[in-house]
Design a protein around this motif. Sequence first.
Motif, PDB file in Angstrom:
ATOM      1  N   PHE A  65       0.828  -1.199   0.000  1.00  0.00           N
ATOM      2  CA  PHE A  65       0.000   0.000   0.000  1.00  0.00           C
ATOM      3  C   PHE A  65       0.863   1.250   0.000  1.00  0.00           C
ATOM      4  O   PHE A  65       1.908   1.304   0.656  1.00  0.00           O
ATOM      5  CB  PHE A  65      -0.885  -0.016   1.251  1.00  0.00           C
ATOM      6  CG  PHE A  65      -1.676   1.235   1.502  1.00  0.00           C
ATOM      7  CD1 PHE A  65      -2.936   1.411   0.934  1.00  0.00           C
ATOM      8  CD2 PHE A  65      -1.174   2.234   2.322  1.00  0.00           C
ATOM      9  CE1 PHE A  65      -3.679   2.558   1.185  1.00  0.00           C
ATOM     10  CE2 PHE A  65      -1.909   3.381   2.581  1.00  0.00           C
ATOM     11  CZ  PHE A  65      -3.165   3.544   2.012  1.00  0.00           C
ATOM     12  N   ALA A  66       0.417   2.255  -0.743  1.00  0.00           N
ATOM     13  CA  ALA A  66       1.071   3.563  -0.714  1.00  0.00           C
ATOM     14  C   ALA A  66       0.026   4.658  -0.747  1.00  0.00           C
ATOM     15  O   ALA A  66      -0.984   4.555  -1.454  1.00  0.00           O
ATOM     16  CB  ALA A  66       2.026   3.723  -1.888  1.00  0.00           C
ATOM     17  N   ALA A  67       0.247   5.702   0.031  1.00  0.00           N
ATOM     18  CA  ALA A  67      -0.608   6.888   0.036  1.00  0.00           C
ATOM     19  C   ALA A  67       0.269   8.095  -0.247  1.00  0.00           C
ATOM     20  O   ALA A  67       1.338   8.252   0.358  1.00  0.00           O
ATOM     21  CB  ALA A  67      -1.319   7.035   1.373  1.00  0.00           C
ATOM     22  N   ILE A  68      -0.183   8.954  -1.173  1.00  0.00           N
ATOM     23  CA  ILE A  68       0.594  10.115  -1.586  1.00  0.00           C
ATOM     24  C   ILE A  68      -0.228  11.379  -1.372  1.00  0.00           C
ATOM     25  O   ILE A  68      -1.364  11.474  -1.832  1.00  0.00           O
ATOM     26  CB  ILE A  68       1.001  10.006  -3.067  1.00  0.00           C
ATOM     27  CG1 ILE A  68       1.855   8.754  -3.280  1.00  0.00           C
ATOM     28  CG2 ILE A  68       1.745  11.248  -3.532  1.00  0.00           C
ATOM     29  CD1 ILE A  68       2.216   8.505  -4.730  1.00  0.00           C
ATOM     30  N   ASN A  69       0.369  12.334  -0.683  1.00  0.00           N
ATOM     31  CA  ASN A  69      -0.250  13.642  -0.488  1.00  0.00           C
ATOM     32  C   ASN A  69       0.642  14.675  -1.165  1.00  0.00           C
ATOM     33  O   ASN A  69       1.815  14.815  -0.816  1.00  0.00           O
ATOM     34  CB  ASN A  69      -0.407  13.949   1.003  1.00  0.00           C
ATOM     35  CG  ASN A  69      -1.126  15.250   1.259  1.00  0.00           C
ATOM     36  OD1 ASN A  69      -0.635  16.314   0.917  1.00  0.00           O
ATOM     37  ND2 ASN A  69      -2.289  15.175   1.880  1.00  0.00           N
ATOM     38  N   ALA A  70       0.097  15.379  -2.160  1.00  0.00           N
ATOM     39  CA  ALA A  70       0.863  16.358  -2.931  1.00  0.00           C
ATOM     40  C   ALA A  70       0.550  17.764  -2.450  1.00  0.00           C
ATOM     41  O   ALA A  70      -0.596  18.088  -2.134  1.00  0.00           O
ATOM     42  CB  ALA A  70       0.551  16.229  -4.418  1.00  0.00           C
ATOM     43  N   SER A  71       1.576  18.598  -2.407  1.00  0.00           N
ATOM     44  CA  SER A  71       1.401  19.960  -1.940  1.00  0.00           C
ATOM     45  C   SER A  71       0.551  20.773  -2.903  1.00  0.00           C
ATOM     46  O   SER A  71       0.623  20.614  -4.116  1.00  0.00           O
ATOM     47  CB  SER A  71       2.763  20.644  -1.782  1.00  0.00           C
ATOM     48  OG  SER A  71       3.406  20.771  -3.049  1.00  0.00           O
ATOM     49  N   ILE A  72      -0.276  21.641  -2.333  1.00  0.00           N
ATOM     50  CA  ILE A  72      -1.079  22.587  -3.107  1.00  0.00           C
ATOM     51  C   ILE A  72      -0.987  23.933  -2.379  1.00  0.00           C
ATOM     52  O   ILE A  72      -1.256  24.004  -1.187  1.00  0.00           O
ATOM     53  CB  ILE A  72      -2.556  22.147  -3.203  1.00  0.00           C
ATOM     54  CG1 ILE A  72      -2.653  20.793  -3.905  1.00  0.00           C
ATOM     55  CG2 ILE A  72      -3.389  23.175  -3.927  1.00  0.00           C
ATOM     56  CD1 ILE A  72      -4.059  20.220  -3.938  1.00  0.00           C
ATOM     57  N   PRO A  73      -0.591  25.018  -3.009  1.00  0.00           N
ATOM     58  CA  PRO A  73      -0.304  25.114  -4.449  1.00  0.00           C
ATOM     59  C   PRO A  73       1.050  24.516  -4.804  1.00  0.00           C
ATOM     60  O   PRO A  73       1.791  24.096  -3.905  1.00  0.00           O
ATOM     61  CB  PRO A  73      -0.309  26.631  -4.682  1.00  0.00           C
ATOM     62  CG  PRO A  73       0.161  27.182  -3.379  1.00  0.00           C
ATOM     63  CD  PRO A  73      -0.435  26.304  -2.320  1.00  0.00           C
ATOM     64  N   MET A  74       1.344  24.498  -6.091  1.00  0.00           N
ATOM     65  CA  MET A  74       2.595  23.946  -6.575  1.00  0.00           C
ATOM     66  C   MET A  74       3.776  24.726  -6.020  1.00  0.00           C
ATOM     67  O   MET A  74       3.770  25.952  -5.984  1.00  0.00           O
ATOM     68  CB  MET A  74       2.614  23.989  -8.108  1.00  0.00           C
ATOM     69  CG  MET A  74       3.856  23.372  -8.720  1.00  0.00           C
ATOM     70  SD  MET A  74       3.814  21.586  -8.702  1.00  0.00           S
ATOM     71  CE  MET A  74       2.714  21.256 -10.065  1.00  0.00           C
ATOM     72  N   THR A  79       6.050  19.960  -7.290  1.00  0.00           N
ATOM     73  CA  THR A  79       5.205  19.689  -6.127  1.00  0.00           C
ATOM     74  C   THR A  79       5.981  18.889  -5.084  1.00  0.00           C
ATOM     75  O   THR A  79       6.907  18.147  -5.409  1.00  0.00           O
ATOM     76  CB  THR A  79       3.945  18.907  -6.555  1.00  0.00           C
ATOM     77  OG1 THR A  79       3.021  18.862  -5.479  1.00  0.00           O
ATOM     78  CG2 THR A  79       4.289  17.492  -6.981  1.00  0.00           C
ATOM     79  N   ASP A  80       5.624  19.057  -3.831  1.00  0.00           N
ATOM     80  CA  ASP A  80       6.222  18.290  -2.742  1.00  0.00           C
ATOM     81  C   ASP A  80       5.301  17.117  -2.405  1.00  0.00           C
ATOM     82  O   ASP A  80       4.092  17.306  -2.238  1.00  0.00           O
ATOM     83  CB  ASP A  80       6.416  19.158  -1.499  1.00  0.00           C
ATOM     84  CG  ASP A  80       7.405  20.291  -1.726  1.00  0.00           C
ATOM     85  OD1 ASP A  80       8.210  20.183  -2.668  1.00  0.00           O
ATOM     86  OD2 ASP A  80       7.364  21.278  -0.965  1.00  0.00           O
ATOM     87  N   LEU A  81       5.875  15.936  -2.297  1.00  0.00           N
ATOM     88  CA  LEU A  81       5.089  14.733  -2.025  1.00  0.00           C
ATOM     89  C   LEU A  81       5.398  14.197  -0.634  1.00  0.00           C
ATOM     90  O   LEU A  81       6.568  14.074  -0.254  1.00  0.00           O
ATOM     91  CB  LEU A  81       5.408  13.645  -3.056  1.00  0.00           C
ATOM     92  CG  LEU A  81       5.189  13.976  -4.530  1.00  0.00           C
ATOM     93  CD1 LEU A  81       5.565  12.777  -5.397  1.00  0.00           C
ATOM     94  CD2 LEU A  81       3.751  14.399  -4.786  1.00  0.00           C
TER      95      LEU A  81
END
Length: 242
Positions: A65-74, A79-81
């Motif tokens: 399993f993997a969960a990814i949260n990407a930064s907003i705004p860029m 982007t930061d993960l």
Amino acid sequence: MERVLTLFVAALMVYMAPGIQGTEHLSFANNTQVSNFTRQSCGVTELCVETPDDCDPAGNSSCLFAAINASIPMAPNGTDLAIKLSGESMGYIGLGLTVNSSEGSTMLFICAQNSSSNGTFFFRTMQRNNVNTTDALTPSERTVTEIRGWVKDKMIRCEFNIPDVNATSTRSSHATTFTILLGTGTFDGNTLSPFNVSLDSGPLNLRDPTSNVVTTTSGRAPTSAANAVLLLLSVLSLSVML
């Protein structure tokens, strides 16, 4: 004896020289715990990929399993993960990011244990050849921060952040569509084996937690019940007209 080892690194430039030495891993801080690994935020704030389908790492130890949260705004350069990775292996589990899984290469982030050294946890960044997949993994220099790891028997869990991720080499053009690869491999105390892919997600927008969520569209074909209602309405309309 139960083996639980943890790791916390505030900021790190990970670099692997050719000929990995199994005991040359990152330093440890005991009693540092990784976050709870659940599906609670999947499709809401986190893009989740897993195998088997819809497995829950909170209750299924065989769930890769993997969960990814990407930064907003860029961020300025990409982007930061923030990534959570969980699975079973006596060697390593890995997450790969690639633009095309059959061409070029994959950025590979490896969370592993050295079973010959009392199951100690270590983290590596490597590169995989997407054309010759049986080739040995090669060293890769990539900034990774906030690394935390946990090992118990075959179970490996880790968290880490990858800053400035961009699917294009043009910094003025930010792209966040990647194919995510999940897989495992072995470690003999000296060498990481080639990456054995268990899941190829296909292209996904990492900034969209719902990019792999199957939704029901309004343009779907009518069901049998809907067809029956439409037929009844047409008969009634015809009767009124007569």
